[in-house]
Design a protein around this motif. Structure first.
Motif, PDB file in Angstrom:
ATOM      1  N   PHE A  47       0.821  -1.195   0.000  1.00 25.54           N
ATOM      2  CA  PHE A  47       0.000   0.000   0.000  1.00 25.54           C
ATOM      3  C   PHE A  47       0.860   1.252   0.000  1.00 25.54           C
ATOM      4  O   PHE A  47       0.617   2.195  -0.763  1.00 25.54           O
ATOM      5  N   ILE A  48       1.894   1.235   0.839  1.00 24.55           N
ATOM      6  CA  ILE A  48       2.758   2.414   0.914  1.00 24.55           C
ATOM      7  C   ILE A  48       3.452   2.636  -0.430  1.00 24.55           C
ATOM      8  O   ILE A  48       3.567   3.759  -0.919  1.00 24.55           O
ATOM      9  N   LYS A  49       3.861   1.560  -1.014  1.00 21.71           N
ATOM     10  CA  LYS A  49       4.522   1.657  -2.315  1.00 21.71           C
ATOM     11  C   LYS A  49       3.575   2.255  -3.343  1.00 21.71           C
ATOM     12  O   LYS A  49       3.941   3.146  -4.119  1.00 21.71           O
ATOM     13  N   PHE A  50       2.360   1.762  -3.301  1.00 17.36           N
ATOM     14  CA  PHE A  50       1.324   2.241  -4.203  1.00 17.36           C
ATOM     15  C   PHE A  50       1.109   3.734  -4.019  1.00 17.36           C
ATOM     16  O   PHE A  50       1.016   4.513  -4.963  1.00 17.36           O
ATOM     17  N   LEU A  51       1.059   4.132  -2.771  1.00 17.51           N
ATOM     18  CA  LEU A  51       0.820   5.535  -2.442  1.00 17.51           C
ATOM     19  C   LEU A  51       1.949   6.425  -2.955  1.00 17.51           C
ATOM     20  O   LEU A  51       1.726   7.447  -3.593  1.00 17.51           O
TER      21      LEU A  51
ATOM     22  N   LEU B 218      13.027   2.508   2.217  1.00 18.98           N
ATOM     23  CA  LEU B 218      14.094   3.228   1.549  1.00 18.98           C
ATOM     24  C   LEU B 218      14.072   3.000   0.043  1.00 18.98           C
ATOM     25  O   LEU B 218      14.389   3.876  -0.739  1.00 18.98           O
ATOM     26  N   ARG B 219      13.664   1.806  -0.363  1.00 22.43           N
ATOM     27  CA  ARG B 219      13.744   1.422  -1.761  1.00 22.43           C
ATOM     28  C   ARG B 219      12.630   2.003  -2.612  1.00 22.43           C
ATOM     29  O   ARG B 219      12.786   2.134  -3.819  1.00 22.43           O
ATOM     30  N   PHE B 220      11.500   2.328  -1.969  1.00 21.57           N
ATOM     31  CA  PHE B 220      10.331   2.660  -2.783  1.00 21.57           C
ATOM     32  C   PHE B 220      10.561   3.878  -3.654  1.00 21.57           C
ATOM     33  O   PHE B 220      11.127   4.867  -3.235  1.00 21.57           O
TER      34      PHE B 220
END
Lengths: 432, 359
Positions: free
Chosen positions: A384-388, A416-418
């Motif tokens: 979800f965070i990545k999506f955001l 860190l990677r997103f």
């Protein structure tokens, strides 16, 4: 400036020098009222011994607050304290001389119900505008029927009370703000109360007993805050409602309900909230909204919705679907808060890939601030965070707060990677 | 001049100013947006078109002196800028409010007269903070309050006050004059006043007073009544006359008819209806004065107070100085006088008396 200390001469007339230096006694009445109203009631009443002019100034203050500051001593003997308190309030009400606009009673030791009846009768005769009654001890207090005769009431706040207005009660014509917490009220009485207060703008309802289906019919309502156990909520005629905070404090069982009622709770909920600006979905309310049919997006977008806060279980498919529908339906979202619900038991359908899929056709064009808390680093959460992050081009701040220290490092490494769509984005990690 | 100065001056020249005049006559000009932050000034500019030039300067209320005006304008100058955050405003307020209590009270008064509610709220909160938790002695010292309650009064909780400002003013006047009267009476023999019953209500009396405020006919009426009594009482000793004189100095210039020639005088046997004129109100005031001695009425317009004071002094002086001439005047007037100013309701007694006087 030197301070002049005068001899004590009780019977002389004030001389000119006194009048020169005494600037405060001749301030206009309404200003003195303001000053005295800001003092604890004890200091205000004590001002009567200051000087001749001040003798009866306190008796005009329009606002009487009796709270824990009233008694400046504590004692183990509860009945002694209670008697003292009753004594003080009786005296103040008796000596008071003028309209009372605000009355607040909120002392932790207060119990005696018949005394309160008497005081309410007294203030109801005095065009009272604001009543705050908090009964900290004992069972639900039932206010006397004279409270319901106060047609000038603008704000009513009750805590730990039982509401049973008289049959002839026609509503409070001027009531703008109603705050009921820990109360017992029947379904009919509640509906009648809300619908018969045409000026109602703010409604707070917390921990109530006796109402299962909330029907809110209030044309001027702007602020609605509710938390408790109920089965259904529907808004009729609430065009101006702009702030809604709802918490359903009980976990509902989806399976049971699916069989009975296939209509969309989500659609029904939003149909009468065209101008909603802030929405907080707390506790299990998202589960309630997820019941029935969930569209991919609401037919009428919530164009005014700027702040959204959702308590969600990231592993629950239905909740995720409902959340996605909401996120797609507010194009002007500025702030988003996602709170992960601590897992009690494994949900029916664990969906671990929900947010991995590409759901987005348009971006979060205005989203600036995001907070995600209570997460534990599970895949669905991180997805979800990545999506955001990859869908918010003007994001300024993302704050992440995990539920516990477990797996902190892994979480951080992933964060860190997103990739970030916004060059301004700050990702802030808060300690649990 | 540096470039910065030039940059500053140019926009200044483009600004519009409002002219303000304080009670002491001094006139100053203030930037428009700063001055308009005060509702009262705003009202004057918009509704009445004042303040555009020196000749049409807006007269500020008396409570705003130049020092207070400058403080208020500082406040307005900061707060009228829209972009400030709440935190900035709060911290400005905290610093702004640090001043001695005398100035704080003056500032409250000035801000109130300009209807600048946020500043009044700020200053009242500051004053409340000062008062909170302190003992009465400390508070009296800080604010220079006179400690003028007797010990019993400090304990006495309840007073029946109708809060009518007229009654309070009358109390004050009466108290003042009564003091003087007492001093003189100590030297004379005064006959004991007889109990007379006047069943007029206080309201009746007051409406009567207000109908007669400053009315000379009213004065003449009272004199004519006095005249009647005098004639019947000429056997009495001079002390009584002087007592009458003294009594005529009674404060209530407004209350003349009621108290003139009443209190302290003996019964006029023949003038039966006079008995109805006795002013129980005096007794009422008497009792009230026990409590209210020196009670300063803080809600009566000072100008009105002075006017009434002057009238009372005037009347007393006239009576004292030219009594013999007045007698002649009265005697000649007495027969023509019509009692027109008794606006009392249903008070037959008074009218009856006046009628008998007509004869």
């Amino acid at each position: 400036m030197s301070i002049v200390i005068k001899q004590r001469e009780p019977s002389r007339l004030p001389s000119k020098t006194d009048a020169e230096f005494d600037r405060i006694s001749n301030l206009p009445g309404h200003v003195i009222d303001q000053i005295l109203s800001r003092l604890p009631i004890r200091d205000a009443v004590r001002s009567s011994v200051l000087s001749r002019k001040w003798r009866y100034k306190w008796a005009k203050i329009p606002c009487l607050v009796f709270d824990n500051h009233c008694l400046n001593f504590s004692s183990q003997d509860q009945s002694f304290i209670k008697n003292k308190l009753v004594n003080i309030i009786d005296h103040v009400l008796l000596l008071h001389n003028g309209p009372i606009h605000k009355f607040k009673l909120s002392h932790r030791d207060l119990l005696g119900v018949t005394d309160i009846d008497r005081w309410i009768l007294c203030i109801s005769r005095s065009s009272i505008k604001e009543v705050v009654l908090e009964i900290w001890k004992g069972q639900r207090y039932k206010p006397p029927s004279c409270l319901f005769n106060c047609q000038n009431l603008v704000h009513l706040e009750l805590f730990n009370c039982l509401l049973e207005p008289p049959l002839m009660f026609k509503g409070f014509k001027n009531l703008k703000s109603l705050d009921l917490q820990h109360i017992t009220i029947t379904q009919d009485v509640f509906e009648k109360l809300v619908s018969s207060c045409p000026s109602l703008e703010r409604l707070t309802l917390m921990n109530f007993t006796g109402v299962t289906h909330l029907v809110i019919d209030a044309p001027n309502l702007q602020f609605f805050d509710i938390g408790g156990i109920f089965e259904d909520v529907s808004f009729l005629n609430t065009v101006h409602l702009s702030y809604v905070s709802i918490g359903l404090y009980v976990n509902i069982d989806n399976e049971e309900n699916d069989a009975r009622d296939n209509s969309s709770k989500l659609l029904r909920f939003f149909v009468n909230l065209p101008h909603i600006r802030r929405l907080e979905i707390q506790s299990y309310f998202l589960k309630y909204l997820a019941m029935g049919y969930v569209p991919s997006r609401l037919p009428n977008l919530c164009v005014d919705l700027n702040h959204l806060s959702i308590r969600i279980d990231f592993d629950d498919l239905e909740e995720n679907t409902a959340a996605l529908c909401l996120l797609r339906s507010c194009p002007n979202l500025l702030e988003l808060e996602m709170l992960a619900r601590p897992e009690e038991q494994s949900s029916m359908e664990r969906s671990t890939n929900f947010w991995e899929e590409d759901h987005w056709s348009s971006l979060f064009a205005h989203l600036r601030l995001v907070k995600v808390s209570g997460i534990s680093g599970v895949k669905s959460e991180m997805d979800f965070i990545k999506f955001l992050l990859s869908n918010s081009p003007v994001l300024e701040q993302l704050t992440v707060k995990p539920a516990s220290q477990e797996g902190e490092w892994e979480l951080m490494k992933e964060l860190l990677r997103f990739r970030r769509a916004s060059i301004y984005a700050e990702v802030i990690y808060l300690d649990p | 001049m540096s470039e910065v100065d030039m940059a500053v001056i140019k926009p200044e020249m483009m600004k519009s100013y409002i002219w303000l005049q304080t009670a002491d006559g001094s006139i100053q000009q203030v930037e428009q947006e700063v001055a308009m932050f005060c509702p009262m000034i705003c009202h004057e500019v918009i509704q009445k078109g004042m303040g555009s030039s020196k000749n049409y300067a807006i007269s500020l209320p008396q409570r705003v002196n130049p020092a207070m005006l400058s403080l208020i304008l500082d406040y307005c100058r900061f707060h009228q800028v829209p972009g400030r955050s709440n935190k900035e405003r709060k911290s400005f307020d905290e610093k702004f409010i640090r001043m001695d209590t005398k100035r704080l009270c003056e500032l409250t008064s000035a801000a109130d007269s300009l209807q600048l509610k946020p500043l009044v709220d700020l200053t009242s909160r500051a004053l409340a903070r000062i008062i909170e938790g302190k003992s009465p002695e400390e508070i009296r010292e800080i604010f220079h309050l006179p400690d003028d309650l007797t010990e019993e009064e400090k304990l006495e909780p309840l007073k029946n006050t109708t809060d009518d400002p007229r009654i309070r003013l009358l109390n004050r006047l009466y108290a003042k004059k009564r003091k003087e009267l007492k001093e003189r009476q100590k030297l004379k023999n005064i006959e004991v006043e007889e109990e007379r019953v006047d069943d007029r209500s206080v309201d009746d009396l007051l409406s009567f007073i207000n109908g007669d405020n400053g009315d000379s006919k009213g004065i003449k009426n009272s004199k004519s009544k006095k005249k009647n009594r005098r004639r019947k009482d000429q056997q009495k000793n001079t002390s009584a006359n002087e007592a009458i004189k003294n009594h005529n100095k009674e404060p209530n210039g407004l209350n003349q008819v009621c108290c003139s020639a009443e209190v302290g005088q003996t019964v006029r046997a023949g003038v039966g209806a006079t008995s109805n004129l006795h002013d129980v109100e005096d007794d009422i005031f008497d009792n009230k004065n026990e409590l209210d001695d020196g009670d300063i009425d803080d809600e009566i317009d000072p100008a009105l107070k002075e006017k009434i004071d002057r009238e009372v002094e005037d009347f007393a002086r006239r009576l004292n100085s030219d009594w013999p001439e007045r007698m002649q005047e009265i005697l000649s007037f007495g027969h023509e006088r019509k009692p027109v100013h008794f606006s009392l309701n249903g008070n037959d007694s008074l009218r009856r008396y006046a009628n008998s006087e007509q004869r």
